[in-house]
Design a protein around this motif. Structure first.
Motif, PDB file in Angstrom:
ATOM      1  N   GLY A  76      34.454  -4.467 -45.594  1.00 22.50           N
ATOM      2  CA  GLY A  76      34.391  -5.806 -46.077  1.00 22.50           C
ATOM      3  C   GLY A  76      33.431  -6.301 -46.463  1.00 22.50           C
ATOM      4  O   GLY A  76      33.116  -7.179 -47.494  1.00 22.50           O
ATOM      5  N   THR A  77      32.499  -6.260 -45.331  1.00 24.29           N
ATOM      6  CA  THR A  77      31.205  -6.930 -45.497  1.00 24.29           C
ATOM      7  C   THR A  77      30.440  -6.397 -46.725  1.00 24.29           C
ATOM      8  O   THR A  77      29.805  -7.029 -47.226  1.00 24.29           O
ATOM      9  N   GLY A  78      30.469  -5.003 -46.722  1.00 28.85           N
ATOM     10  CA  GLY A  78      29.726  -4.355 -47.910  1.00 28.85           C
ATOM     11  C   GLY A  78      30.520  -4.832 -49.194  1.00 28.85           C
ATOM     12  O   GLY A  78      29.886  -5.007 -50.181  1.00 28.85           O
ATOM     13  N   ALA A  79      31.787  -5.027 -49.246  1.00 31.31           N
ATOM     14  CA  ALA A  79      32.621  -4.911 -50.811  1.00 31.31           C
ATOM     15  C   ALA A  79      32.381  -6.250 -51.033  1.00 31.31           C
ATOM     16  O   ALA A  79      32.673  -6.821 -52.059  1.00 31.31           O
ATOM     17  N   GLY A  80      32.162  -7.437 -50.015  1.00 27.17           N
ATOM     18  CA  GLY A  80      31.742  -8.802 -50.224  1.00 27.17           C
ATOM     19  C   GLY A  80      30.955  -9.072 -51.592  1.00 27.17           C
ATOM     20  O   GLY A  80      30.985  -9.848 -52.324  1.00 27.17           O
ATOM     21  N   ALA A  81      29.733  -8.066 -51.232  1.00 26.06           N
ATOM     22  CA  ALA A  81      28.779  -8.058 -52.325  1.00 26.06           C
ATOM     23  C   ALA A  81      29.323  -7.858 -53.800  1.00 26.06           C
ATOM     24  O   ALA A  81      28.981  -8.307 -54.699  1.00 26.06           O
ATOM     25  N   LEU A  82      30.685  -7.281 -53.898  1.00 27.46           N
ATOM     26  CA  LEU A  82      31.037  -6.784 -55.390  1.00 27.46           C
ATOM     27  C   LEU A  82      31.508  -8.017 -55.928  1.00 27.46           C
ATOM     28  O   LEU A  82      31.535  -8.137 -56.991  1.00 27.46           O
ATOM     29  N   PHE A  83      31.786  -9.014 -55.183  1.00 32.48           N
ATOM     30  CA  PHE A  83      32.622 -10.389 -55.832  1.00 32.48           C
ATOM     31  C   PHE A  83      31.187 -11.019 -56.461  1.00 32.48           C
ATOM     32  O   PHE A  83      31.339 -12.021 -57.519  1.00 32.48           O
ATOM     33  N   PHE A  84      29.859 -10.782 -55.994  1.00 38.52           N
ATOM     34  CA  PHE A  84      28.764 -11.464 -56.469  1.00 38.52           C
ATOM     35  C   PHE A  84      28.204 -10.658 -57.585  1.00 38.52           C
ATOM     36  O   PHE A  84      27.031 -11.045 -57.971  1.00 38.52           O
ATOM     37  N   ASN A  85      28.544  -9.764 -57.581  1.00 45.18           N
ATOM     38  CA  ASN A  85      28.083  -8.637 -58.781  1.00 45.18           C
ATOM     39  C   ASN A  85      26.603  -8.434 -58.333  1.00 45.18           C
ATOM     40  O   ASN A  85      25.644  -8.179 -59.041  1.00 45.18           O
ATOM     41  N   VAL A  86      26.373  -8.148 -57.012  1.00 50.39           N
ATOM     42  CA  VAL A  86      25.013  -7.506 -56.798  1.00 50.39           C
ATOM     43  C   VAL A  86      25.626  -6.115 -55.756  1.00 50.39           C
ATOM     44  O   VAL A  86      26.647  -5.874 -55.728  1.00 50.39           O
ATOM     45  N   PRO A  87      24.480  -5.246 -55.798  1.00 44.48           N
ATOM     46  CA  PRO A  87      24.710  -3.846 -55.216  1.00 44.48           C
ATOM     47  C   PRO A  87      25.406  -4.049 -53.957  1.00 44.48           C
ATOM     48  O   PRO A  87      25.433  -4.977 -53.077  1.00 44.48           O
ATOM     49  N   PHE A  88      26.408  -3.085 -53.506  1.00 40.16           N
ATOM     50  CA  PHE A  88      27.330  -2.912 -52.388  1.00 40.16           C
ATOM     51  C   PHE A  88      26.266  -3.130 -51.207  1.00 40.16           C
ATOM     52  O   PHE A  88      25.302  -2.595 -51.134  1.00 40.16           O
ATOM     53  N   LEU A  89      26.982  -3.714 -50.004  1.00 41.01           N
ATOM     54  CA  LEU A  89      26.053  -3.888 -48.897  1.00 41.01           C
ATOM     55  C   LEU A  89      24.857  -4.747 -48.882  1.00 41.01           C
ATOM     56  O   LEU A  89      24.223  -4.874 -48.074  1.00 41.01           O
ATOM     57  N   THR A  90      24.630  -5.658 -50.008  1.00 37.32           N
ATOM     58  CA  THR A  90      23.640  -6.524 -50.099  1.00 37.32           C
ATOM     59  C   THR A  90      24.059  -7.529 -49.088  1.00 37.32           C
ATOM     60  O   THR A  90      25.309  -8.293 -49.101  1.00 37.32           O
ATOM     61  N   HIS A  91      23.164  -7.951 -48.088  1.00 42.81           N
ATOM     62  CA  HIS A  91      23.338  -8.812 -47.053  1.00 42.81           C
ATOM     63  C   HIS A  91      22.971 -10.406 -47.644  1.00 42.81           C
ATOM     64  O   HIS A  91      22.025 -10.349 -48.609  1.00 42.81           O
ATOM     65  N   ALA A  92      23.563 -11.387 -46.842  1.00 43.98           N
ATOM     66  CA  ALA A  92      22.986 -12.840 -47.083  1.00 43.98           C
ATOM     67  C   ALA A  92      22.935 -13.414 -45.756  1.00 43.98           C
ATOM     68  O   ALA A  92      23.521 -12.964 -44.992  1.00 43.98           O
ATOM     69  N   PHE A  93      21.735 -14.352 -45.824  1.00 44.00           N
ATOM     70  CA  PHE A  93      21.907 -15.120 -44.635  1.00 44.00           C
ATOM     71  C   PHE A  93      21.300 -16.461 -44.767  1.00 44.00           C
ATOM     72  O   PHE A  93      20.648 -16.872 -45.657  1.00 44.00           O
ATOM     73  N   ASP A  94      21.490 -17.365 -43.957  1.00 46.05           N
ATOM     74  CA  ASP A  94      20.949 -18.679 -44.078  1.00 46.05           C
ATOM     75  C   ASP A  94      20.939 -19.403 -42.649  1.00 46.05           C
ATOM     76  O   ASP A  94      21.412 -18.933 -41.467  1.00 46.05           O
ATOM     77  N   TYR A  95      20.206 -20.421 -42.853  1.00 48.44           N
ATOM     78  CA  TYR A  95      20.088 -21.319 -41.462  1.00 48.44           C
ATOM     79  C   TYR A  95      21.156 -22.426 -41.438  1.00 48.44           C
ATOM     80  O   TYR A  95      21.482 -23.035 -42.388  1.00 48.44           O
ATOM     81  N   PHE A  96      21.773 -22.486 -40.098  1.00 58.14           N
ATOM     82  CA  PHE A  96      22.830 -23.201 -39.884  1.00 58.14           C
ATOM     83  C   PHE A  96      22.644 -24.401 -38.643  1.00 58.14           C
ATOM     84  O   PHE A  96      21.896 -23.795 -37.600  1.00 58.14           O
ATOM     85  N   ASN A  97      22.849 -25.552 -38.898  1.00 59.30           N
ATOM     86  CA  ASN A  97      22.538 -26.374 -37.369  1.00 59.30           C
ATOM     87  C   ASN A  97      24.172 -26.503 -36.733  1.00 59.30           C
ATOM     88  O   ASN A  97      24.908 -26.820 -37.229  1.00 59.30           O
ATOM     89  N   LEU A  98      24.018 -25.604 -35.761  1.00 52.15           N
ATOM     90  CA  LEU A  98      25.584 -25.332 -34.955  1.00 52.15           C
ATOM     91  C   LEU A  98      25.413 -26.448 -33.889  1.00 52.15           C
ATOM     92  O   LEU A  98      24.432 -26.847 -33.401  1.00 52.15           O
TER      93      LEU A  98
END
Lengths: 494, 140
Positions: free
Chosen positions: B81-103
């Motif tokens: 699922g983590t890899g396939a999530g990239a399919l919805f944004f039309n970027v290559p499979f397994l492309t990861h994303a990150f960001d900073y959050f204030n928890l």
């Protein structure tokens, strides 16, 4: 959609994970695996169309640019093989519904078949040599389970041998990749090819080429590394045997084809000569063994080895005819071997005997089975206009063109022995006195025949429409003949 | 003969929690320090194996009612699922994303989708190890 070429790997993988949830619900398992295999087939046909339109498709996994990340490369060759593998898997799964039995179905059989397809499709598609190793292991792990599932005595004995041989060859694969990495410093196949071209293949790289030949020869069963195959493939039930015979060895052959056309094409005097000699020996020994046995399963198993020899001979010739012949023949052989194993499985189910001398006159009770078998044998031997003809014609022509008259004649003569080896089964088992046929002609084989006949029809069409198919195969050969096309597609520069 | 393993069982009750906490620490440290899903999963299954050693299979199965085979499947779904999530944004499979959050408690934290992939690895490792051990231990 840039992720199109990964779908033939992801769909079976996702299906396998989902099937793990429904271990005991056989009906759901059957539906899910059929639907997903059909979806995979449609996707891979679409992939062929896209490659035909736009050239080689590449995908940098995780958005990392080419030599640094894993790149998946789908050229026409790999797309054709992926399609064929999926088609064969679909046929075998449909056949399994009526033959594999509840005991096996309850123990993750369909999930493992999907994992096997993940490994096979991945190995055909990857553009990274270590990733290829990983997909080999995915495929082999699945095949270990398929070999042993059911746990009969013969399966347990043979899976020990099979695992031992494959663990050894996998270790050798890692060592070889280690050597190669220490010399070229990269794992991306296009980048390796570029670096080998820079140093013009010195002696150590020829050594590595031979090591790769040993590794892939063990997986693909060429002489003298085929010793494990007859026993191991004999053990499992018919649909699993069909999957093995159609897919596993062909992945080894594909790897030889890929490495010998992409990496080691500079100093062909030694490597390709050796490959040609080994191929001829493979063909000769396979043919001898195929006519030596009275056991139908053994006959078909040794026919696999003959076919491997024919294909690698085409690769060793390294000219356009030889390579397109090899591609033609590998696709034909995947389909027809699956058909033969499925048909032999049906015959054994009817007669309860693997020895073709034990029954006669089967055609009186099962005409459809008989004529399908007849056509499949003719296609295997390469009678025009059936599917085995064009591939063997091209391979023999390439042998004559390079002046290797002996090799080409051996390839042609092997057809006769192949034809004889299985026509005996037809003449003895199907013709003759109908009273000598099975004691139980009430065995219903209708549903089992459907996938076998379907695959036979595909094989017939593959032969009859070879003109149209050749359009695709020539594209595959073009990439094999000019590694620069591959390198440029992956690395994006010239 | 019935042995009395009071000391083993009491020590186990304490040690298991320490091992579990350590395995979680190793798991979450994986991005910046040695560790990650694989070794974290092995440590967790180590804690469970200690439980199996101190008690019997039935007790452990009652206190931890997981189906470890399903756990493998869930782990695989996480990873795919983590890899396939990239399919919805039309970027290559397994492309990861990150960001900073204030928890709320942790303050500014970087959250990376690679952790989801690691959770998949972790679940697969725990599931596979425990399936192997329970199957061998449970067979007569």
């Amino acid at each position: 959609m840039i992720n199109l070429l990964i779908l033939p790997i992801i769909i079976p993988l996702l299906t396998a994970a989902i099937l793990l949830f429904f271990a005991k619900k056989i009906a759901i398992q059957r539906w899910i695996s059929t639907i997903s295999l059909m979806a995979t087939l449609v996707v891979s046909l679409f992939l062929i169309h896209k490659i035909d339109q736009n050239g080689i498709q590449t995908l940098d996994i995780g958005s990392w640019p080419a030599p640094f990340g894993i790149t998946l490369v789908s050229d026409m060759l790999s797309a054709l093989l992926v399609t064929t593998a999926t088609l064969v898997a679909l046929g075998c799964v449909l056949y399994s519904f009526y033959s594999i039995g509840k005991g096996r179905e309850n123990y993750y059989y369909y999930a493992i078949v999907q994992f096997l397809l993940v490994g096979v499709n991945g190995a055909f598609t990857t553009g990274d040599i270590f990733n290829m190793f990983v997909f080999f292991e995915v495929m082999l792990m699945a095949s270990y389970v398929l070999l042993v599932i059911g746990g009969t005595k013969i399966q347990l004995r043979e899976s020990i041998k099979y695992i031992l041989v494959n663990v050894t060859s996998s270790a050798l694969f890692v060592i070889t990749v280690g050597y190669l990495y220490s010399i070229v410093g990269t794992l991306n196949m296009a980048h390796i090819s570029e670096r080998i071209a820079e140093v013009n293949q010195p002696g150590i790289l020829t050594v590595i080429a031979i090591l790769f030949l040993i590794v892939f020869g063990l997986k693909g069963a060429i002489f003298p590394l085929f010793f494990w195959l007859p026993g191991s493939y004999y053990a499992p039930p018919a649909p699993i045997m069909a999957l093995f015979g159609a897919l596993l060895t062909k992945v080894g052959v594909y790897s030889i084809l890929r490495t010998y056309t992409l990496f080691f094409y500079h100093d062909t005097g030694f490597t390709h000569q050796l490959l040609a000699v080994l191929s001829i020996l493979t063909v000769i020994l396979g043919s001898i063994a195929a006519i030596a046995f009275k056991d139908m399963k053994k006959i078909v198993i040794y026919n696999i080895i003959v076919a491997i020899g024919v294909i690698t001979y085409g690769i060793a010739m390294m000219n356009a005819d030889g390579l397109s012949g090899a591609v033609f023949y590998v696709i034909h052989d995947m389909i027809i071997k699956a058909v033969l194993f499925l048909l032999v499985g049906i015959i054994i189910k009817i007669t309860g005997s693997v020895d073709y001398r034990k029954f006669t006159g089967l055609i009186n009770h099962y005409p459809l089975l008989g004529w399908t078998f007849f056509i499949a044998v003719l296609a295997l031997a390469g009678i025009p206009p059936l599917s085995g003809f064009v591939g063997k014609l091209l391979i023999a022509r390439s042998g004559f063109a390079t002046g290797d008259v002996f090799g080409a004649i051996v390839i042609l003569l092997s057809s006769l022995l192949v034809l004889y080896s299985l026509m005996r089964v037809f003449l003895n088992g199907f013709w003759g006195d109908p009273s000598g046929s099975s004691k139980k002609p009430e065995v219903a084989v209708g549903k089992l025949l459907v996938p076998a006949i379907g695959l036979t029809i595909v094989a017939i069409c593959f032969g009859i429409f070879s003109e149209g198919v050749y359009h695709y195969i020539s594209q595959a050969t073009e990439v094999l003949m000019n590694p620069d096309i591959y390198i440029q597609a992956v690395l994006g520069k010239s | 003969m019935k042995t009395n393993d009071l000391i083993l069982q009491t020590t186990t009750k304490i040690a298991v929690f320490i091992i579990l906490l350590f395995s979680l620490h190793i798991f979450f440290a994986g991005h910046y320090y040695p560790g990650g899903g694989f070794v974290g999963g092995l440590l967790t299954s180590g804690a469970l194996v200690l439980l199996l050693l101190a008690f019997d299979i039935k007790t452990v199965a009652n206190s931890l009612p997981f189906n470890f085979r399903i756990m493998i499947a869930i782990g695989l779904l996480f990873a795919i699922g983590t890899g396939a999530g990239a399919l919805f944004f039309n970027v290559p499979f397994l492309t990861h994303a990150f960001d900073y959050f204030n928890l709320p408690l942790l303050g500014k934290t970087s959250l990376h989708t690679a952790v989801l992939f690691d959770i998949g690895v972790y679940l697969c490792v725990v599931g596979a190890t425990m399936t192997i051990i329970q199957t061998i231990g449970g067979s007569e």
